[in-house]
Design an enzyme around this catalytic site. Structure first.
Site, short mmCIF file in Angstrom:
data_model
loop_
_atom_site.label_atom_id
_atom_site.label_comp_id
_atom_site.label_asym_id
_atom_site.label_seq_id
_atom_site.Cartn_x
_atom_site.Cartn_y
_atom_site.Cartn_z
N HIS A 225 0.84 -1.20 0.00
CA HIS A 225 0.00 0.00 0.00
C HIS A 225 0.88 1.26 0.00
O HIS A 225 1.04 1.92 1.02
CB HIS A 225 -0.95 -0.01 1.21
CG HIS A 225 -2.04 -1.04 1.09
ND1 HIS A 225 -2.00 -2.22 1.81
CD2 HIS A 225 -3.16 -1.06 0.33
CE1 HIS A 225 -3.08 -2.93 1.50
NE2 HIS A 225 -3.80 -2.25 0.61
N HIS A 229 1.46 1.49 -5.85
CA HIS A 229 0.15 0.83 -5.96
C HIS A 229 -0.91 1.83 -6.42
O HIS A 229 -1.74 1.52 -7.27
CB HIS A 229 -0.23 0.24 -4.61
CG HIS A 229 -1.68 -0.17 -4.51
ND1 HIS A 229 -2.23 -1.18 -5.26
CD2 HIS A 229 -2.69 0.33 -3.73
CE1 HIS A 229 -3.52 -1.30 -4.96
NE2 HIS A 229 -3.82 -0.40 -4.06
N HIS A 265 -7.10 6.55 -3.20
CA HIS A 265 -7.98 5.59 -2.52
C HIS A 265 -7.33 4.91 -1.33
O HIS A 265 -8.02 4.38 -0.46
CB HIS A 265 -8.46 4.53 -3.53
CG HIS A 265 -7.45 3.47 -3.82
ND1 HIS A 265 -6.35 3.68 -4.63
CD2 HIS A 265 -7.35 2.19 -3.40
CE1 HIS A 265 -5.63 2.58 -4.70
NE2 HIS A 265 -6.21 1.65 -3.96
N ASP A 266 -6.00 4.89 -1.26
CA ASP A 266 -5.29 4.27 -0.12
C ASP A 266 -4.32 5.25 0.54
O ASP A 266 -3.38 4.81 1.21
CB ASP A 266 -4.52 3.03 -0.59
CG ASP A 266 -5.36 1.77 -0.57
OD1 ASP A 266 -6.30 1.69 0.25
OD2 ASP A 266 -5.10 0.86 -1.38
N ASP A 375 -8.61 -1.66 -8.22
CA ASP A 375 -7.95 -1.86 -6.93
C ASP A 375 -7.42 -3.28 -6.76
O ASP A 375 -6.42 -3.50 -6.09
CB ASP A 375 -8.92 -1.51 -5.80
CG ASP A 375 -8.25 -1.44 -4.44
OD1 ASP A 375 -7.02 -1.19 -4.39
OD2 ASP A 375 -8.94 -1.64 -3.42
#
Length: 499
Positions: A225, A229, A265-266, A375
């Site tokens: 993460h 990524h 998103h992360d 994802d």
């Protein structure tokens, strides 16, 4: 998306844009390098413009950035509360205020002396932020070129960007070519390619500043993460946005939301999962009441950076509020615990054939599905890329398992390196998570070359993992017969052989 469309009108619903048709409603005025019917800037020219504008902004030197929330008093507000409510009413989290781990719980173990200092534990947990801020945010103008402004960008990295829509795009190579700045470089390019800079009248320096903030808030010490990524998911999202079934209906607002959600998103992922935060009674788990804890944090952190950078400050209040809410809806959809919820809904739409992509709600739902696919698309990549991602995510799982073992916590599923092998984890993940989603996505897109390519890679990769698992079993049996296997290994082998 009615609010966005009111201020940024797109083509008539359901009408596919004709080749050469100008999708941008605003004139570029006196912006250099603009020609009617083409992109706002050629990318090298945009880079030169960033350099010129950057040098001309001497007022940034020695002053705090104008977008640091509402005021310095806001930053010094209620200690321990990382949330700030902006004018739009959506709670955001302050950048650089990530709460510490509660060591009163973790230090309650006989192994605390073995672990060492608290500083080491914080580093292992990936939670210690060190309250870093970029030089740009501190008002210091760097002397050297910033990230994508290096001359090398015009070489091999630029050649790779010309093929950014290809599914065999190697994000690891691209990250090396950009000196670890794949996310910033990729997003600047995609915003330019899709005409978003022109359409939303974005300031390129402010855009670059925001993207640097996002990239810096990913933790490079996380094996999986991290910003690479995020760049990989963004590139996949770009590919999905070009699928014919979807592309003909997307508005510039849809495209910008999809790319921003993929990139962030992360963001600020701690390298451990939600159950770990809950069992350690972490502040975020309490803040979000144990529901989509990480996803909520990613969303609120993104909102904080949008406000801090003032990227969208020139847009009307209702537009920015709509963007913030829809970003949240997209990012929250990546919660793996909601997988069945989205699969059931997608299956219902496909079976009933009632998806109407000219409808903003249906388009948003398919953007959620596209982001979920992006994802978890690693098993659908070429084997060499897919294998790297698989090993990285399992390494992150194992690190969490080692921490849980050292602090005498129950080891989470898939985090026990002695029992959960990489092949077994990947086979289960592909079978129960990836395959059902991508089969439905292929049904939606109509078996396009991209969908068929992804499913073919998925089947081949799964077969290779099965082969590796079989070799591991054969090796374990050989060790059992030769008396070289431990009790735990023998127990694990019998467990894996049980149907």
């Amino acid at each position: 998306m009615p609010v966005l469309e009111r201020f940024f009108p797109a083509a008539e619903p359901g009408r596919r844009r004709r080749t050469g048709e100008e999708p941008m409603p605003f004139p570029m005025g006196s912006l250099p390098g603009y020609q009617q019917g083409t992109l706002a800037w050629d990318l090298p020219e945009m880079i030169k413009m960033v350099k010129l504008v950057w040098k001309s902004r001497g007022e940034l030197r020695g002053t705090k950035h104008r977008g640091v929330l509402e005021s310095e008093d806001a930053l010094g507000g209620s200690a321990g509360d990382a949330r700030v409510r902006g004018q739009t009413g959506v709670l955001s989290e302050r950048r650089g205020s990530y709460p510490f781990i509660d060591f009163r719980l973790l230090n309650n173990t006989t192994l605390s002396g073995e672990i060492g200092t608290k500083k080491k534990v914080k580093r292992l947990l990936s939670f210690q932020r060190y309250f870093h801020a970029s030089r740009l945010l501190r008002g210091i103008v760097p002397q050297a070129s910033l990230y994508l402004l290096d001359e090398d960008y015009l070489g091999q990295a630029r050649h790779m960007l010309s093929k950014v829509g290809m599914w065999d795009f190697d994000i690891f190579l691209f990250d090396r070519l950009t000196n670890g700045n794949s996310l910033v470089t990729l997003l600047c390019h995609l915003f330019n390619v899709h005409g978003l800079i022109h359409h939303f009248q974005l300031d390129v320096v402010t855009l670059h500043r925001f993207l640097v903030m996002v990239q810096e808030d990913y933790h490079s010490q996380n094996p999986y993460h991290n910003a690479v990524h995020a760049a990989d998911v963004t590139q996949a999202m770009h590919c999905y946005l070009r699928e014919p079934k979807l592309a003909g209906f997307l508005t510039p607002s849809d495209i910008m939301l999809g790319l921003l959600a993929a990139a962030a998103h992360d963001v600020d992922h701690p390298g451990v999962n939600q159950p770990f935060l809950i069992k350690t009674k972490h502040h975020l788990a309490s803040l979000y009441q144990n529901v989509s804890v990480l996803e909520n944090h990613h969303w609120r952190s993104t909102i904080g950076m949008l406000r801090e950078s003032r990227l969208l400050a020139h847009l009307p209040k209702e537009v920015t509020q709509d963007i913030e809410q829809q970003l949240g809806s997209l990012i929250l959809a990546t919660d793996i615990n909601r997988q069945n919820e989205f699969l059931i809904r997608l299956k219902s739409h496909l079976d009933n054939q009632d998806l109407r992509l000219e409808n903003a709600q249906d388009r948003h739902f398919m953007l959620q599905i596209a982001l979920k696919c992006a994802d978890i698309c690693n098993p659908c990549r070429l084997w060499d890329l897919s294998k790297q991602w698989s090993e990285r995510v399992c390494e992150e799982f194992y690190r969490q398992g080692d921490l849980e073992q050292k602090f005498q916590l129950e080891i989470s599923p898939l985090c026990n390196q002695q029992k959960d092998t990489v092949p077994s984890i990947q086979i289960g993940f592909m079978t129960y998570i990836v395959e059902p989603l991508f089969e439905r996505w292929a049904q939606f897109t109509g078996d396009t070359p991209l969908s068929e390519n992804m499913l073919n890679h998925l089947r081949r990769n799964k077969a290779k993992w099965r082969s590796l698992l079989h070799k591991q079993h054969s090796s374990s049996r050989s060790n059992v017969h030769s008396g070289q296997v431990t009790g735990s290994q023998e127990q694990n082998l019998s467990k894996e052989e049980t149907p």
